[in-house]
Design an enzyme around this catalytic site. Structure first.
Site, PDB file in Angstrom:
ATOM      1  N   HIS A  53      70.476 -50.480 -10.177  1.00  0.00           N
ATOM      2  CA  HIS A  53      70.512 -49.879  -8.875  1.00  0.00           C
ATOM      3  C   HIS A  53      69.669 -50.442  -7.847  1.00  0.00           C
ATOM      4  O   HIS A  53      68.495 -50.993  -8.180  1.00  0.00           O
ATOM      5  CB  HIS A  53      70.341 -48.305  -8.827  1.00  0.00           C
ATOM      6  CG  HIS A  53      71.441 -47.580  -9.841  1.00  0.00           C
ATOM      7  ND1 HIS A  53      71.340 -46.143  -9.761  1.00  0.00           N
ATOM      8  CD2 HIS A  53      72.608 -47.882 -10.587  1.00  0.00           C
ATOM      9  CE1 HIS A  53      72.516 -45.837 -10.494  1.00  0.00           C
ATOM     10  NE2 HIS A  53      73.276 -46.980 -10.817  1.00  0.00           N
ATOM     11  N   GLU A  55      67.564 -48.859  -5.964  1.00  0.00           N
ATOM     12  CA  GLU A  55      66.107 -48.616  -5.965  1.00  0.00           C
ATOM     13  C   GLU A  55      65.307 -49.100  -7.218  1.00  0.00           C
ATOM     14  O   GLU A  55      64.242 -49.385  -6.958  1.00  0.00           O
ATOM     15  CB  GLU A  55      66.110 -46.869  -6.143  1.00  0.00           C
ATOM     16  CG  GLU A  55      66.816 -46.163  -5.044  1.00  0.00           C
ATOM     17  CD  GLU A  55      68.240 -45.834  -5.524  1.00  0.00           C
ATOM     18  OE1 GLU A  55      68.794 -44.905  -5.143  1.00  0.00           O
ATOM     19  OE2 GLU A  55      68.903 -46.740  -5.820  1.00  0.00           O
ATOM     20  N   CYS A  83      70.275 -41.457  -7.436  1.00  0.00           N
ATOM     21  CA  CYS A  83      70.776 -40.555  -8.539  1.00  0.00           C
ATOM     22  C   CYS A  83      69.764 -39.991  -9.414  1.00  0.00           C
ATOM     23  O   CYS A  83      68.377 -40.407  -9.013  1.00  0.00           O
ATOM     24  CB  CYS A  83      71.567 -41.553  -9.431  1.00  0.00           C
ATOM     25  SG  CYS A  83      70.719 -42.762 -10.292  1.00  0.00           S
ATOM     26  N   CYS A  86      67.361 -42.835 -10.805  1.00  0.00           N
ATOM     27  CA  CYS A  86      66.525 -43.491  -9.852  1.00  0.00           C
ATOM     28  C   CYS A  86      65.362 -42.545  -9.431  1.00  0.00           C
ATOM     29  O   CYS A  86      64.118 -42.884  -9.048  1.00  0.00           O
ATOM     30  CB  CYS A  86      67.211 -43.975  -8.619  1.00  0.00           C
ATOM     31  SG  CYS A  86      68.189 -45.477  -9.236  1.00  0.00           S
TER      32      CYS A  86
END
Length: 144
Positions: A53, A55, A83, A86
């Protein structure tokens, strides 16, 4: 333009890079003392890695730039609410501030794990929310 909007604009630029690679368009920048120390965008399809992701990419870059795993004193700007995975990583990194654009009512951390961030982390939601939301909605409209 506020400082938060300036950095969110850069996160949107990262999200656009993801869209150009046919990735879910989420982008992120991490700022320390007015300097960008990490940036990232979704690479889950490209890397065939569910943890890639925006992040997570930015966290790794920031840790390398700063020479350590803790992001105390840093602000992370991301176009979509993180999410749970993260948010947990941001909590472990002791991030001082999180700024996100669009909420993620289906998979966002506030729904599943609202206490995942470090207790001292300050959250600002909804910065450039419409622009962030439009980018995601446009991407998924093309997929359907």
């Amino acid at each position: 333009m506020t400082e938060d909007e300036k950095y969110m604009q850069l996160a949107l630029h990262e999200a656009q890079k993801a869209a150009e690679r046919d990735e879910v368009p989420v982008g992120c920048v991490i700022v320390a003392d007015g300097q960008i120390v990490g940036r990232g965008h979704n690479l889950t399809e490209c890397l065939q890695d569910v943890t890639a992701h925006a992040e997570m990419q930015a966290l790794t870059a920031a840790a390398q730039t700063l020479g350590g795993k803790y992001l105390t004193g840093c602000t992370l700007y991301v176009t979509l609410e993180p999410c749970v995975m993260c948010a947990g990583a941001l909590g472990w990194a002791q991030l001082s501030r999180l700024v996100y654009g669009a909420p993620d009512p289906k998979r966002g951390y506030t729904r599943f794990a609202p206490d995942a961030l470090h207790p001292k982390c300050v959250v600002t939601a909804g910065v450039m929310e419409e622009e962030c939301k439009n980018l995601i909605q446009t991407y998924f409209a093309k997929k359907r």
